[in-house]
Motif scaffolding. Structure first.
Motif, short mmCIF file in Angstrom:
data_model
loop_
_atom_site.label_atom_id
_atom_site.label_comp_id
_atom_site.label_asym_id
_atom_site.label_seq_id
_atom_site.Cartn_x
_atom_site.Cartn_y
_atom_site.Cartn_z
N SER A 111 0.83 -1.21 0.00
CA SER A 111 0.00 0.00 0.00
C SER A 111 0.87 1.25 0.00
CB SER A 111 -0.92 0.00 1.22
OG SER A 111 -0.14 0.05 2.40
N GLN A 112 2.19 1.09 -0.10
CA GLN A 112 3.10 2.23 -0.03
C GLN A 112 3.68 2.56 -1.39
OE1 GLN A 112 5.70 0.48 2.99
NE2 GLN A 112 5.16 2.19 4.33
N GLY A 113 3.63 3.82 -1.73
CA GLY A 113 4.33 4.33 -2.89
C GLY A 113 3.74 3.94 -4.23
N ILE A 114 4.41 4.41 -5.24
CA ILE A 114 3.99 4.15 -6.62
C ILE A 114 4.17 2.68 -6.95
CG2 ILE A 114 4.50 4.69 -9.03
CD1 ILE A 114 5.22 7.59 -7.93
N ALA A 115 5.29 2.09 -6.52
CA ALA A 115 5.51 0.66 -6.77
C ALA A 115 4.45 -0.19 -6.06
CB ALA A 115 6.91 0.24 -6.33
N GLY A 116 4.09 0.20 -4.84
CA GLY A 116 3.03 -0.51 -4.13
C GLY A 116 1.71 -0.43 -4.86
N TRP A 117 1.40 0.76 -5.40
CA TRP A 117 0.19 0.93 -6.19
C TRP A 117 0.20 0.03 -7.42
CZ3 TRP A 117 -0.99 2.35 -11.14
CH2 TRP A 117 -2.33 2.64 -11.41
N VAL A 118 1.35 -0.04 -8.10
CA VAL A 118 1.49 -0.88 -9.30
C VAL A 118 1.24 -2.35 -8.94
CG1 VAL A 118 3.16 -1.75 -11.01
CG2 VAL A 118 2.98 0.71 -10.56
N ALA A 119 1.81 -2.79 -7.81
CA ALA A 119 1.62 -4.18 -7.37
C ALA A 119 0.16 -4.43 -7.02
CB ALA A 119 2.51 -4.48 -6.17
N ARG A 120 -0.45 -3.51 -6.33
CA ARG A 120 -1.84 -3.68 -5.89
C ARG A 120 -2.82 -3.65 -7.05
NH1 ARG A 120 -1.55 0.21 -2.77
NH2 ARG A 120 -2.81 1.74 -3.88
N GLU A 121 -2.62 -2.69 -7.97
CA GLU A 121 -3.56 -2.50 -9.08
C GLU A 121 -3.23 -3.36 -10.31
OE1 GLU A 121 -6.34 -0.65 -8.83
OE2 GLU A 121 -5.75 -0.32 -6.73
N GLY A 122 -1.98 -3.84 -10.39
CA GLY A 122 -1.58 -4.63 -11.55
C GLY A 122 -1.50 -3.81 -12.82
N GLN A 123 -1.29 -2.50 -12.67
CA GLN A 123 -1.22 -1.57 -13.79
C GLN A 123 0.10 -0.82 -13.77
OE1 GLN A 123 -3.70 -1.23 -16.16
NE2 GLN A 123 -4.61 -2.96 -15.08
#
Length: 188
Positions: free
Chosen positions: A93-105
């Motif tokens: 849930s942290q950072g841009i990389a966390g967002w990429v992992a969570r959203e798969g985008q």
């Protein structure tokens, strides 16, 4: 004026052709390293070095998702602050990389400070200054297993072409990671 316009267009086409040749050469080297060894660490190191050189970035990292802790673990990092980063973990849930992992985008961010997903603690830990990030998910069978990120393009800014190239490389890398995991399970 017409000849000048033709010369400019020819120069642009020449540069575009050379860029495509460099990309194909890098993809070929990456594919060759993947097929030439079962040593995943070596494959990932070679792949990330090719990627860093090809995209002309200050830093590149590959993180794998630890399903037990739901954290991104830095497996390979090249550039300033790389050794400090390898000891860190990033929550999904942290950072841009966390967002990429969570959203798969993928995420292409030209100014991290203006992005609400930005997590500055990594920069504080390493002393490095992140300005821009391009990050793509590593997916195996539609499941996110990690993230590749490249930081601060040295010349120019990240483009949609850079994102497309990184997406292509991420598919090959994810397959290599999954094959290595399966091979490891078979050996057990």
């Amino acid at each position: 004026a017409r000849q000048a316009a033709i010369a400019i267009e020819n120069a642009r086409l020449y540069e575009e052709r050379n860029r495509k040749i460099r990309e194909l050469d890098a993809l070929n080297k990456i594919a060759s390293s993947i097929t030439s060894t079962l040593d995943l660490e070596r494959v990932l190191d070679l792949t990330m070095q090719e990627l860093k050189d090809l995209l002309g970035v200050e830093v590149c990292s590959l993180m794998l998702l630890d399903e037990q802790t739901d954290e991104l673990v830095f497996k390979v990092s090249l550039g300033p602050g790389a050794e400090q980063v390898k000891r860190l973990r990033l929550g999904s849930s942290q950072g841009i990389a966390g967002w990429v992992a969570r959203e798969g985008q993928p995420a292409l961010v030209l100014d991290v400070r203006s992005d609400p997903r930005w997590y500055s603690n990594i920069d504080h830990s390493t002393g490095f200054t992140t300005k821009s990030i391009l990050a793509v998910p590593l997916k195996s069978k539609e499941k996110v297993i990690g993230v590749i990120e490249v930081i601060n393009k040295v010349q120019g800014t990240f483009t949609a072409d850079d994102q497309h190239l990184l997406d292509s490389i991420s598919m090959v890398v994810a397959t290599a990671i999954e094959n290595a995991r399966l091979f490891g399970e078979l050996n057990k």
